[in-house]
Write a protein that holds these residues in place. Structure first.
Motif, mmCIF file in Angstrom:
data_model
loop_
_atom_site.group_PDB
_atom_site.id
_atom_site.type_symbol
_atom_site.label_atom_id
_atom_site.label_comp_id
_atom_site.label_asym_id
_atom_site.label_seq_id
_atom_site.Cartn_x
_atom_site.Cartn_y
_atom_site.Cartn_z
ATOM 1 N N TRP A 68 -12.659 34.307 60.819
ATOM 2 C CA TRP A 68 -14.122 34.373 60.851
ATOM 3 C C TRP A 68 -14.709 32.969 60.750
ATOM 4 O O TRP A 68 -15.648 32.614 61.467
ATOM 5 N N MET A 69 -14.150 32.164 59.861
ATOM 6 C CA MET A 69 -14.635 30.796 59.697
ATOM 7 C C MET A 69 -14.448 29.982 60.979
ATOM 8 O O MET A 69 -15.277 29.124 61.307
ATOM 9 N N SER A 70 -13.388 30.242 61.722
ATOM 10 C CA SER A 70 -13.169 29.502 62.968
ATOM 11 C C SER A 70 -14.294 29.768 63.965
ATOM 12 O O SER A 70 -14.740 28.848 64.664
ATOM 13 N N PHE A 71 -14.782 31.017 64.032
ATOM 14 C CA PHE A 71 -15.899 31.330 64.923
ATOM 15 C C PHE A 71 -17.182 30.661 64.447
ATOM 16 O O PHE A 71 -17.982 30.171 65.261
ATOM 17 N N VAL A 72 -17.388 30.626 63.132
ATOM 18 C CA VAL A 72 -18.588 29.986 62.579
ATOM 19 C C VAL A 72 -18.570 28.486 62.872
ATOM 20 O O VAL A 72 -19.589 27.898 63.265
ATOM 21 N N ILE A 73 -17.410 27.855 62.700
ATOM 22 C CA ILE A 73 -17.288 26.415 62.984
ATOM 23 C C ILE A 73 -17.511 26.137 64.469
ATOM 24 O O ILE A 73 -18.207 25.180 64.836
ATOM 25 N N ALA A 74 -16.949 26.989 65.322
ATOM 26 C CA ALA A 74 -17.144 26.812 66.770
ATOM 27 C C ALA A 74 -18.621 26.918 67.122
ATOM 28 O O ALA A 74 -19.141 26.142 67.936
ATOM 29 N N GLY A 75 -19.321 27.871 66.501
ATOM 30 C CA GLY A 75 -20.752 28.019 66.747
ATOM 31 C C GLY A 75 -21.538 26.813 66.254
ATOM 32 O O GLY A 75 -22.435 26.307 66.952
ATOM 33 N N ALA A 76 -21.197 26.333 65.051
ATOM 34 C CA ALA A 76 -21.897 25.174 64.491
ATOM 35 C C ALA A 76 -21.710 23.942 65.367
ATOM 36 O O ALA A 76 -22.663 23.185 65.622
ATOM 37 N N LEU A 77 -20.494 23.719 65.841
ATOM 38 C CA LEU A 77 -20.229 22.557 66.689
ATOM 39 C C LEU A 77 -20.874 22.707 68.067
ATOM 40 O O LEU A 77 -21.306 21.718 68.663
ATOM 41 N N ILE A 82 -2.290 34.751 52.557
ATOM 42 C CA ILE A 82 -3.357 33.905 53.105
ATOM 43 C C ILE A 82 -4.455 34.798 53.667
ATOM 44 O O ILE A 82 -4.160 35.732 54.422
ATOM 45 N N PRO A 83 -5.725 34.558 53.320
ATOM 46 C CA PRO A 83 -6.823 35.409 53.801
ATOM 47 C C PRO A 83 -7.084 35.198 55.292
ATOM 48 O O PRO A 83 -8.015 34.476 55.682
ATOM 49 N N ALA A 84 -6.265 35.822 56.127
ATOM 50 C CA ALA A 84 -6.320 35.589 57.571
ATOM 51 C C ALA A 84 -7.687 35.916 58.159
ATOM 52 O O ALA A 84 -8.214 35.164 58.993
ATOM 53 N N ASN A 85 -8.277 37.027 57.731
ATOM 54 C CA ASN A 85 -9.570 37.426 58.296
ATOM 55 C C ASN A 85 -10.661 36.397 58.006
ATOM 56 O O ASN A 85 -11.484 36.082 58.871
ATOM 57 N N PHE A 135 -18.071 40.988 64.832
ATOM 58 C CA PHE A 135 -17.600 42.010 65.773
ATOM 59 C C PHE A 135 -16.096 41.891 66.044
ATOM 60 O O PHE A 135 -15.432 42.902 66.269
ATOM 61 N N VAL A 136 -15.566 40.657 65.997
ATOM 62 C CA VAL A 136 -14.130 40.485 66.235
ATOM 63 C C VAL A 136 -13.319 40.878 65.007
ATOM 64 O O VAL A 136 -12.333 41.625 65.106
ATOM 65 N N ILE A 137 -13.728 40.420 63.823
ATOM 66 C CA ILE A 137 -12.940 40.612 62.612
ATOM 67 C C ILE A 137 -13.220 41.956 61.951
ATOM 68 O O ILE A 137 -12.295 42.716 61.637
ATOM 69 N N LYS A 138 -14.491 42.257 61.745
ATOM 70 C CA LYS A 138 -14.846 43.476 61.014
ATOM 71 C C LYS A 138 -14.790 44.734 61.880
ATOM 72 O O LYS A 138 -14.307 45.782 61.448
ATOM 73 N N VAL A 139 -15.304 44.632 63.094
ATOM 74 C CA VAL A 139 -15.347 45.795 63.978
ATOM 75 C C VAL A 139 -14.026 45.951 64.734
ATOM 76 O O VAL A 139 -13.642 47.060 65.110
ATOM 77 N N PHE A 160 -21.269 33.574 63.456
ATOM 78 C CA PHE A 160 -21.109 34.623 62.449
ATOM 79 C C PHE A 160 -21.136 36.001 63.102
ATOM 80 O O PHE A 160 -20.328 36.876 62.756
ATOM 81 N N ILE A 161 -22.047 36.179 64.056
ATOM 82 C CA ILE A 161 -22.130 37.460 64.771
ATOM 83 C C ILE A 161 -20.849 37.716 65.560
ATOM 84 O O ILE A 161 -20.294 38.823 65.529
ATOM 85 N N ASN A 162 -20.380 36.697 66.252
ATOM 86 C CA ASN A 162 -19.121 36.849 66.995
ATOM 87 C C ASN A 162 -17.976 37.227 66.061
ATOM 88 O O ASN A 162 -17.187 38.132 66.356
#
Length: 324
Positions: free
Chosen positions: A217-226, A210-213, A118-122, A113-115
């Motif tokens: 963001w979800m892809s980073f969260v999934i990568a972190g969870a895995l 399509i909500p690209a952002n 910073f990538v999507i929002k910042v 989520f943190i990653n």
């Protein structure tokens, strides 16, 4: 036909390698060796799923190795009874497995989520953000542990690390299940299709509504969870955690993703190919160990394979352009 062969080349390479090693390497062709390859590929395999999803989306996540190490350390800290372990025990023993797994995955979700923030929002570079996370998360592992280890994990959790099903460790079946689930998600669900579309052309995806952002963001969260799940599995296998646990897993995961046919340009790649890439890497590892060759030969071979995979990806893109 040619493109089909190129897309599935990693499976052909895996079969060829297994046949060649079985014929030339003493003691290679036996069920125990193949079961060991499946087991050794578990942790990198689960980690590679999340890394592949991020790369298919057109980004990069270098933090997965450190995330796995932190998840493993927190698992060991809470549920191990020796070293710095707190020896936490729960009422019914069967609760220990899902609870410890959820805690480890939650660690990964927070970092992902943190990653993503910073990538999507910042709007920062994914390379810089996740490289920074690779560094500070590993530093956090050392800070939490004080450089010490947590050992003797709760036997209720360790059961996954010692039990076998049809002669294959349960951990290996766990990794196979993860690949099946996420392969179906990527191939059959809107989320999986959106990930591929965003990686192929983010601007066009955004214009299509399509909500690209959110997808990115979800892809980073999934990568972190895995990555957290991979750390949990690694803690189970080693019955605890050390400050340097998992060192080098990022390179193996990245190599598996690239060898497995995921394009570094984004928008192209399938998870079954990634699993074949993981199995190929650990088939080579095992053969080198049986031949008692210096370990650095593994790095030489994997480096050449990654280079060849990137070259093949470039050739496939050019071929598709000509066909179109």
């Amino acid at each position: 036909m040619l493109e089909f062969l190129l897309d599935n080349l990693v499976w052909l390479m895996l079969i060829a390698v297994l046949v060649i090693f079985s014929l030339t390497v003493p003691r290679y062709f036996q069920f125990g060796i193949f079961a060991n390859i499946l087991e050794q590929s578990t942790y990198v395999g689960v980690m590679a799923i999340g890394l592949a999803i991020v790369i298919i989306s057109g980004n990069l996540d270098l933090s997965v190795e450190s995330t796995a190490a932190l998840a493993a350390m927190i698992t060991g800290l809470l549920f191990a009874s020796s070293g710095i372990g707190m020896g936490l025990t729960l009422g019914p023993s069967f609760i220990a497995i899902p609870l410890s797994m959820l805690i480890a995955m939650a660690v990964g979700v927070v970092i992902g989520f943190i990653n993503g923030f910073f990538v999507i929002k910042v709007g920062m570079s994914a390379f810089i953000v996740t490289l920074a996370s690779f560094i500070w998360v590993r530093g956090l592992v050392v800070a939490i542990s004080g450089g010490r280890s947590a050992q003797s994990l709760d036997p209720a959790i360790r059961v996954l690390g010692v039990e076998r099903l049809f002669g294959v460790p349960l951990l290996a079946w766990f990794a196979v299940l993860c690949f099946v689930i996420f392969s179906l998600i990527m191939a059959k669900t809107p989320f999986g299709r959106y990930i591929t579309l965003v990686g192929g052309n983010e601007v066009a995806t955004y214009r299509a509504g399509i909500p690209a952002n959110k997808i990115l963001w979800m892809s980073f969260v999934i990568a972190g969870a895995l990555a957290g799940l991979a750390g949990w599995l690694l803690a189970i296998r080693t019955s605890g955690a050390t400050a340097n646990l998992g060192t080098g897993m990022l390179f193996n995961a990245f190599a598996a993703v690239v060898i497995g046919g995921v394009s570094l340009k984004g928008g192209i790649g399938k998870l079954p190919g990634v699993y074949a890439g993981v199995l190929l890497i650990y088939s080579i590892h095992t053969a080198i160990n049986l031949m008692r060759l210096p370990a650095h030969w593994t790095q030489v071979i994997l480096g050449l394979l990654v280079l060849a995979a990137v070259l093949l990806d470039t050739l496939k893109l050019r071929l598709r352009e000509k066909l179109l």
